[in-house]
Design a protein around this motif. Structure first.
Motif, short mmCIF file in Angstrom:
data_model
loop_
_atom_site.label_atom_id
_atom_site.label_comp_id
_atom_site.label_asym_id
_atom_site.label_seq_id
_atom_site.Cartn_x
_atom_site.Cartn_y
_atom_site.Cartn_z
N PHE A 172 0.48 -11.81 3.32
CA PHE A 172 -0.40 -10.89 2.61
C PHE A 172 0.33 -10.08 1.55
CE2 PHE A 172 -2.39 -11.68 6.67
CZ PHE A 172 -3.70 -11.92 6.33
N ARG A 174 2.03 -9.08 -1.95
CA ARG A 174 1.72 -9.39 -3.35
C ARG A 174 2.87 -8.95 -4.23
NH1 ARG A 174 -4.08 -9.33 -2.97
NH2 ARG A 174 -4.24 -10.65 -1.15
N ASP A 176 2.65 -8.09 -7.30
CA ASP A 176 2.20 -6.96 -8.12
C ASP A 176 2.52 -5.61 -7.48
OD1 ASP A 176 1.18 -8.66 -9.95
OD2 ASP A 176 -0.86 -8.59 -9.17
N ASN A 177 2.58 -5.60 -6.16
CA ASN A 177 2.81 -4.34 -5.48
C ASN A 177 4.25 -3.87 -5.55
OD1 ASN A 177 0.16 -4.12 -4.70
ND2 ASN A 177 0.46 -5.24 -2.81
N VAL A 247 2.31 -5.25 1.05
CA VAL A 247 0.99 -5.70 1.48
C VAL A 247 -0.10 -4.80 0.89
CG1 VAL A 247 -0.57 -5.96 3.44
CG2 VAL A 247 1.73 -6.87 3.57
N PHE A 248 0.06 -3.49 1.05
CA PHE A 248 -1.03 -2.59 0.64
C PHE A 248 -0.87 -2.07 -0.78
CE2 PHE A 248 -1.16 -1.71 5.34
CZ PHE A 248 -2.31 -2.43 5.53
N THR A 252 -2.27 2.56 -1.89
CA THR A 252 -3.06 2.49 -0.66
C THR A 252 -2.25 2.99 0.52
OG1 THR A 252 -3.98 0.49 -1.63
CG2 THR A 252 -4.66 1.01 0.57
N ARG A 265 -3.42 -4.41 12.00
CA ARG A 265 -4.82 -4.81 12.03
C ARG A 265 -5.18 -5.77 10.91
NH1 ARG A 265 -8.95 -1.56 13.28
NH2 ARG A 265 -9.11 -0.87 11.14
N THR A 266 -4.35 -5.80 9.88
CA THR A 266 -4.64 -6.68 8.74
C THR A 266 -4.36 -8.13 9.08
OG1 THR A 266 -4.14 -4.94 7.18
CG2 THR A 266 -3.98 -7.17 6.36
N ILE A 267 -3.37 -8.31 9.95
CA ILE A 267 -2.92 -9.67 10.27
C ILE A 267 -4.07 -10.54 10.77
CG2 ILE A 267 -1.54 -10.98 11.90
CD1 ILE A 267 0.48 -8.69 11.73
N GLU A 268 -4.20 -11.68 10.13
CA GLU A 268 -5.21 -12.63 10.59
C GLU A 268 -4.53 -13.98 10.67
OE1 GLU A 268 -8.85 -12.63 8.19
OE2 GLU A 268 -8.41 -10.50 7.91
N ASP B 186 -9.33 -4.70 1.09
CA ASP B 186 -8.05 -4.04 0.86
C ASP B 186 -7.71 -3.95 -0.63
OD1 ASP B 186 -5.58 -3.01 1.48
OD2 ASP B 186 -4.66 -4.99 1.59
N PHE B 193 -8.44 3.03 -6.23
CA PHE B 193 -7.46 4.12 -6.30
C PHE B 193 -6.77 4.16 -7.65
CE2 PHE B 193 -6.93 4.12 -1.50
CZ PHE B 193 -7.46 5.38 -1.36
N VAL B 344 -2.85 -4.53 -14.54
CA VAL B 344 -1.82 -4.76 -13.52
C VAL B 344 -0.47 -4.96 -14.19
CG1 VAL B 344 -1.07 -6.28 -11.65
CG2 VAL B 344 -3.50 -5.80 -11.97
#
Lengths: 369, 396
Positions: A172, A174, A176-177, A247-248, A252, A265-268, B186, B193, B344
């Protein structure tokens, strides 16, 4: 000496120090640590203050280990009295006992709060706290060596859980993060350094080694083991922060109450079972908090035991338990709880830092054995 | 060592009563699992506040059956709706209609009607409950529906018992380049935000058994509403520019003089690279370089693709350039919203510049519309397929 005999009965290995450090530090704090670090930084910048703060903490635990290992098989009170004077040593022991009590109630309230929030909506929070406290009391009133054995039992499980958490959430992340880099201002780095020292030192609990190293029979390697334990903690913090932010995203993370729980909780993972990874993670994290609680409580007991030599250990435990339970109920809400945590943390850090530096200076000047 | 005396066993047994921990137990049979939820605008309105309709799709286990026993003819779901101002409050109200405890941990899809997303604040406010609640998961997929969103939950898809499950798998299917990637809650939360503009998958009902996933709704991050939509074709253009097109086909005219000489190229690789060439605030210049590779899967052109792959490559480049330029035109002039993730890129690579322009990026001053986006396409047709079109021998 009578005291020495008792300590000989409850000795631990040097290896136990290595395990004790992460067991002590990993608790409630880590669950919201990414939030407080992301709060003042931009992108992935939180890792630099974390490394810096981690480095300072590692240096300090080395000093703690050095000073404590100079006095093998002497209790804290004994060597503190030699270095300073008896009244000062007793005062310092009292302060550590106070810190232990405060940490125990803080962690207790934390775990009760989180379980209430995520697992047991209807169960009264006091009942959750009480049940947990009873288990902790059971651990503390027994043999001290057993607590260390519990650490050795739980820590691998905790590590595996963290590893799974990181592994599963990898999908999960990214790119970009992770950008922009180096955009945080100095003020932000400064704040984040503060907060990382607070979290990496586990609100000051790393100073408990001042008491525990005296349980090691020949603590020559103890400072090194403590340093390794601390590096382990710093690496763990680093990995959790990096994955959470990747991830977030920074913004966030900063806006989630418990980013690490959200991560779980995000893990799927396809296949149903791991879809509910969060509940498994909770159980394991409860073990981590249990370790911290038990050791903090135990340090309080140990400190008081060395002052009041004639009082039975169990009596001390039974007097302290209601006090701890009472303190648990004091913070009004989560915000206040967080503030209380910081206050306890700074108190602990100040205590450990000043005691260590004072002792080192006195040791150099006086050269006592 | 503490060995209990016989008398002390009584309080120990009493303690067992306290330790059962059954305050929170809800039997699984008594839970109603919500799988999908939709939010619509209501016709009734109060003076101050917009009324919303929340519809939850609840799974009926007996209708689904297990892996060994087929579920009967019974319907596998139940839709419950309620009107109100505030989603969570409505959810509690819903319990009045449901005979079991509503349980949202398995909520997978969340669909808003286009009308809702066009109301300032209403969309954002109704999202709050889905990110705040402890039982909500951040992985649920968000989409916008053409017309009434709750109608999507009444579709009777074939082979699949739950309409919301059908929608979920539909959103995940990326075999066409005319759809957007699934938008996780998410990500949506993060974009809100950051005041970023973004695109949301767009669903419409094609008949009573099928839903079509086509194009995207465009959300403007500064104005906080959905400002319009892109059709499938322009979405493809957008996906080329952002490099998100993984699969899909494109029809290209091979020979301009003949209108029937069309060929279809299936992509094998799409890459795009975005650069800011001029960073003067009022004269921003971006360059997007794309590498597109594909195979020919169908052709009606008389030009033999086996020998003339270059001709096909040129035609592919030209078509993509035209399409992407049309998309940019639409985004800058009609929608005036950054749908190409330039936000972005700018925030990540030119943070200072972004901070100075972000409040006027795609609103007000609108630096986005004023900026110059230059597209360079490098197209390669790699393979001409199994047939070699050649009749030269017989004709001689």
């Amino acid at each position: 000496m009578n005291l020495n005999n008792r300590y000989r009965y409850e000795t631990i290995e040097e290896r136990d120090i290595l395990i004790a450090v992460p067991s002590l530090v990993i608790a409630i704090g880590i669950l919201y640590m990414p939030r407080s670090l992301a709060d003042t930084t931009i992108g992935l910048d939180a890792i630099y203050p974390l490394l810096f703060g981690g480095g300072i903490t590692v240096l300090f635990i080395w000093l703690v280990g050095r000073i404590a290992s100079r006095f093998p098989e002497q209790s804290f009170l004994t060597y503190a009295s030699k270095l300073t004077t008896k009244p000062i040593a007793i005062a310092i022991s009292f302060l550590f006992a106070l810190h232990g009590i405060l940490i125990t109630s803080f962690e207790l309230r934390g775990i009760a709060e989180i379980s209430h929030l995520y697992l047991f909506e209807q169960t009264p929070i006091e009942i959750i706290g009480l049940t947990f406290l009873l288990v902790v009391v059971y651990a503390v009133s027994g043999s001290r060596a057993a607590i260390f054995r519990l650490n050795a039992l739980f820590l691998p499980i905790i590590m595996v859980a963290v590893l799974f958490l990181l592994l599963f959430s990898f999908g999960f992340t990214r790119y970009d993060n992770s950008i922009p880099i180096f955009q945080t201002d100095l003020q932000g780095y400064w704040m984040a350094t503060h907060r990382s020292i607070l979290s990496v030192s586990g609100f000051g609990v790393f100073g408990y080694l001042l008491f525990y190293i005296s349980l090691v029979r020949s603590p020559k390697q103890a400072p090194k083991k403590a340093v390794f334990g601390m590096i382990w903690v710093v690496v763990l913090h680093l990995m959790i922060v990096v994955i959470t932010v990747l991830v977030f995203g920074n913004i966030t993370t900063e806006n989630l109450t418990f980013p690490v729980i959200e991560l779980a909780r995000t893990i799927e993972v396809p296949g149903g079972f791991f879809n509910r990874f969060a509940s498994l993670f909770f159980i394991i994290w409860t073990m981590a908090i249990f370790n911290t609680c038990a050791m903090a409580f135990d340090v309080a007991v140990l400190a008081l035991q060395s002052i009041f030599k004639n009082i039975d250990k169990k009596k001390i435990v039974f007097v302290l338990s209601p006090i701890i339970f009472f303190l648990t109920g004091l913070p009004k809400n989560q915000d206040e709880l967080g503030m209380v945590g910081r206050v306890i943390g700074y108190f602990g850090l100040g205590l450990v830092a000043s005691v260590t530096i004072l002792f080192l200076l006195l040791y150099k000047i006086r050269g006592v054995k | 060592m503490f060995i209990p005396k016989r008398g002390s066993l009584v309080p120990l047994f009493c303690a067992l009563l306290l330790l059962t921990g059954c305050w929170d137990s809800v039997e699984v049979e008594e839970r109603a699992f919500i799988y999908g939820a939709t939010v619509d605008l209501s016709d009734q309105q109060t003076e101050q506040n917009q009324q919303l309709i929340l519809t939850d799709q609840v799974v009926v286990p007996s209708g689904i059956g297990t892996s060994t026993t087929e579920g009967g003819q019974e319907q596998a779901y139940r839709n419950i709706s309620i009107t109100g101002e505030n989603i969570n409050h409505m959810n509690t109200q819903l319990s009045k209609k449901a005979n079991r405890t509503l349980f949202a941990q398995h909520l997978e899809v969340l669909i808003f009607s286009e009308e809702v997303t066009k109301q300032p604040e209403v969309f954002e406010n109704s999202l709050d409950v889905f990110t705040r609640g402890q039982e909500m998961r951040r992985g649920m997929k968000v989409a916008v529906a053409n017309g009434k969103a709750s109608a999507l939950l009444d579709i009777k898809p074939e082979h699949i018992k739950l309409p919301s499950q059908y929608i979920e798998t539909l959103l995940e299917n990326q075999r066409s380049s005319e759809v957007a990637k699934p938008l996780r809650l998410d990500d949506l939360h993060k974009y809100l935000f950051l005041d970023f503009s973004f695109v949301i998958p767009y669903l419409s009902i094609s008949d009573d058994k099928n839903i079509e996933h086509n194009g995207v709704a465009v959300f403007n991050g500064n104005e906080r509403v959905v400002v319009g939509r892109l059709d499938g074709e322009l979405t493809k253009g957008r996906n080329f520019l952002t490099g998100e097109a993984e699969f899909g086909t494109m029809m290209i005219p091979v020979d301009d003089s003949k209108s029937d000489s069309k060929s279809v190229v299936q992509f094998t690789e799409v890459n795009s690279d975005l650069q800011l060439v001029n960073n003067d605030k009022n004269n921003l210049q971006f360059e997007i370089k794309m590498d597109v590779a594909g195979n020919i899967t169908e052709t009606s052109s008389k030009t033999n693709p086996f020998e003339n792959l270059d001709t096909y490559s040129k035609a592919l480049e030209k078509s993509i350039k035209q399409l992407t330029e049309r998309t940019i035109e639409q985004a800058q002039n009609e929608l005036q919203t950054d749908i190409f993730k330039l936000n972005v890129y700018l925030r990540g690579n030119h943070y200072k510049l972004w901070q100075s322009i972000k409040d006027d990026w795609d609103t007000g001053e609108n630096y986005f519309s004023k900026s110059d986006i230059d597209v360079k396409v490098n197209g390669t047709v790699e393979h001409s397929g199994n047939t070699i079109y050649s009749t030269d021998k017989e004709q001689n």
